[in-house]
Scaffold this motif. Structure first.
Motif, PDB file in Angstrom:
ATOM      1  N   LYS A 171      -8.562  11.237  -3.709  1.00  0.00           N
ATOM      2  CA  LYS A 171      -7.454  11.402  -2.762  1.00  0.00           C
ATOM      3  C   LYS A 171      -7.834  12.314  -1.607  1.00  0.00           C
ATOM      4  O   LYS A 171      -7.370  12.141  -0.489  1.00  0.00           O
ATOM      5  N   SER A 175      -7.958  11.218   2.321  1.00  0.00           N
ATOM      6  CA  SER A 175      -7.263  12.006   3.339  1.00  0.00           C
ATOM      7  C   SER A 175      -8.198  12.321   4.504  1.00  0.00           C
ATOM      8  O   SER A 175      -7.826  12.186   5.667  1.00  0.00           O
ATOM      9  N   ARG A 180      -5.615   5.094   2.870  1.00  0.00           N
ATOM     10  CA  ARG A 180      -4.931   5.270   1.598  1.00  0.00           C
ATOM     11  C   ARG A 180      -5.946   5.284   0.457  1.00  0.00           C
ATOM     12  O   ARG A 180      -7.011   4.693   0.548  1.00  0.00           O
ATOM     13  N   GLN A 181      -5.572   5.955  -0.635  1.00  0.00           N
ATOM     14  CA  GLN A 181      -6.473   6.079  -1.786  1.00  0.00           C
ATOM     15  C   GLN A 181      -6.835   4.708  -2.370  1.00  0.00           C
ATOM     16  O   GLN A 181      -7.986   4.471  -2.730  1.00  0.00           O
TER      17      GLN A 181
END
Length: 195
Positions: A171, A175, A180-181
């Motif tokens: 994650k 970021s 998005r993850q």
């Protein structure tokens, strides 16, 4: 304690302290253990310390207009971090510094820096030059990311952070990359299949 590379930079030039003197001061500083996810500098607080990572990983984040934090930088062993303008100007910080994994850090306080700067007037310009170089590296890295697609950004990230990538949570990497993850997971799978 082994001297970090940035101290050698600060000891170069006229009116700066010798590396022996800087080393002596550095050896007197306390090593502090930091817990995973602990915040060292909150957004809006004034940076009163320069952090040197002895062990572990720290991250710097900025906040967007929605109130979400986005990682802009990771630092690991033998690297330094602070909110540069906040530290120099003693004004509120626009970045937050958190611990990604349990760490050991050494920190210089603003008062100690000011004291050393009075003894050695050349120290402040050397410090500013060092921090500006770090800032320009960060800006250059981020500006190159803007014009690249997610795959190329991830490949550049792997190259830049090769020594710590296996220690970073997915994650946090997502970021940093601005994706998005789930997208990062798919991207990683695709790259693995292509090998």
């Amino acid at each position: 304690m082994e001297l970090p590379p940035f101290l050698y930079e600060l000891a170069k030039g006229e009116n700066t302290p010798s590396i022996e003197y800087v080393g002596e001061i550095f050896s007197l500083l306390e090593v502090k253990k930091i817990r995973k996810k602990e915040t060292l500098l909150y957004l809006g607080d004034t940076a009163t310390k320069i952090f040197f990572v002895k062990k572990g990983i720290l991250k710097a984040s900025i906040i967007d207009e929605k109130g979400d934090l986005h990682v802009i930088r990771f630092v690991a062993e033998n690297e330094i971090i602070t909110s540069m303008m906040s530290f120099i100007e003693q004004q509120p910080s626009n970045i937050q510094i958190d611990c990604v994994e349990a760490a050991e850090i050494v920190f210089f306080k603003y008062e100690d820096f000011e004291y050393m700067n009075r003894l050695y007037p050349g120290l402040s310009p050397a410090f500013h030059k060092l921090m500006l170089r770090s800032y320009h590296t960060l800006v250059d890295e981020k500006s190159r990311m803007i014009s690249r697609d997610a795959t190329q950004r991830y490949k550049n990230f792997i190259e830049r952070y090769a020594r710590i990538i296996d220690r970073l949570p997915l994650k946090e990497v997502a970021s940093f990359l601005g994706i998005r993850q789930q997208s990062l997971s798919r991207l990683r799978s695709k790259l693995e299949e292509a090998k």
